[in-house]
Design an enzyme around this catalytic site. Structure first.
Site, mmCIF file in Angstrom:
data_model
loop_
_atom_site.group_PDB
_atom_site.id
_atom_site.type_symbol
_atom_site.label_atom_id
_atom_site.label_comp_id
_atom_site.label_asym_id
_atom_site.label_seq_id
_atom_site.Cartn_x
_atom_site.Cartn_y
_atom_site.Cartn_z
ATOM 1 N N GLU A 157 -49.507 -25.706 -2.115
ATOM 2 C CA GLU A 157 -50.603 -25.060 -1.378
ATOM 3 C C GLU A 157 -50.563 -23.541 -1.553
ATOM 4 O OE1 GLU A 157 -49.498 -27.217 2.220
ATOM 5 O OE2 GLU A 157 -51.523 -28.022 2.315
ATOM 6 N N GLU A 213 -46.166 -34.773 1.393
ATOM 7 C CA GLU A 213 -46.057 -34.800 2.860
ATOM 8 C C GLU A 213 -46.159 -36.197 3.437
ATOM 9 O OE1 GLU A 213 -47.934 -32.657 1.117
ATOM 10 O OE2 GLU A 213 -47.908 -30.665 2.026
#
Ligand code: HXC
Length: 259
Positions: free
Chosen positions: A113, A133
């Site tokens: 990210e 995640e």
């Protein structure tokens, strides 16, 4: 300001600043302080008129293996709300100068990210990108579902986010996530080459052009075109525009001052 988890150099190369994530034993896991330090360094470089382009890098083994799981493990939703870490990420995104991620090794979760928050990504052929995640029973929270989907499309983004699978640098290149793949020993050099090329342009035009490209993510076409037009007109207020066009007419190299 002195930093604990990053190393910085304002003049790594002429007009090119460097931020190196420096928690090698933890694969540059992004704890809150590290993110604050990146935010602070970016702000400092944004305000330094000598700096025209910024590179964020890690080391050969990892750009960053994600947010620091050990720091997050016992947090509650309300802890996360009160800490409000995404305010830091929002500030990082507001950097006005171009930011290039030079990526080698693991580029996962919050690391991926962070790379996607940068304007361009230059990768070593050993880079691995992923949003794992889901394996921790959470999901991306710093733009992973949005920026990845816009970059690589729904099919691949959905698969990466729902299974946590990693993709190679070549796959990332083919999918449109990154700008270049080069041998491992060259990834930083290649990022510097790109940064220097940008640093030769007018800083005023670069700033307005970056802002306009990013606007494409936030608006419909008509509003985006209108925004672009205003910034295009604004370029003509700069001395650099006169210099750029003069130099073309006089068949010489332009020298831009950012004014
Ligand atoms: C904290 C981490 C870490 C992380 C690695 N380490 N990733 N610590 N947070 N994200 C630590 C390990 O605990 C270990 O320390 C050391 O770094 C080396 O890692 P190993 O696992 O021993 O290395 P290896 O076997 O080579 O495996 C590499 C790996 C694996 C595949 C990258 O470390 C891994 O799966 N890491 C987690 C990746 C991940 O799930 N990222 C998403 C996080 S959530 P010790 O001291 O134990 O030896 C996220 C949410 C973002 O990013 C939300 C927005 C901010």
């Amino acid at each position: 300001m002195s930093y604990e988890f990053i190393l910085t150099e304002a003049q790594y190369q002429p007009h090119v600043a460097l931020i190196r994530l420096n928690r090698p034993k933890e694969l540059n896991a992004l704890n809150l302080q590290l993110m604050q330090e990146i935010k602070h360094a970016l702000l400092e470089f944004d305000q330094n008129e000598d700096v025209r382009c910024i590179i964020i890098t890690g080391n050969e083994r990892a750009f960053a293996a994600g947010a620091d799981i050990k720091q997050m493990e016992s947090r509650t939703a309300i802890d996360m709300l009160v800490i409000d870490q995404f305010e830091t990420w929002d500030q990082i995104r507001k950097t006005k100068k171009p930011v290039i991620a030079a990526v080698s090794g693991f580029c996962l979760g919050g690391g991926c990210e962070l790379a996607m928050t940068c304007d361009m990504i230059v990768a070593s052929e050993t880079a691995k990108f992923g949003q794992p995640e889901i394996k921790l029973a959470i999901m991306p929270g710093a733009g992973g579902t949005q920026r990845l989907t816009r970059a690589v499309g729904k099919a691949l983004a959905m698969e990466m986010v729902l299974t946590g699978k990693f993709i190679s640098a070549d796959e990332a290149m083919e999918a449109g996530l990154i700008n270049r793949v080069v041998p491992e020993e060259l990834y930083l050099e290649e990022a510097v080459k790109l940064a220097k090329e940008i640093a030769q342009q007018s800083p005023v035009a670069v700033r307005l052009a970056k802002e306009s490209v990013l606007k494409a993510f936030d608006t419909g076409l008509q509003e985006g075109l209108y925004f672009e037009r205003k910034n295009f007109y604004m370029c003509f207020a700069s001395e650099d525009q006169k210099e750029g066009m003069n130099a073309f007419v006089e068949k010489r190299n332009a020298v831009f001052k950012g004014r």
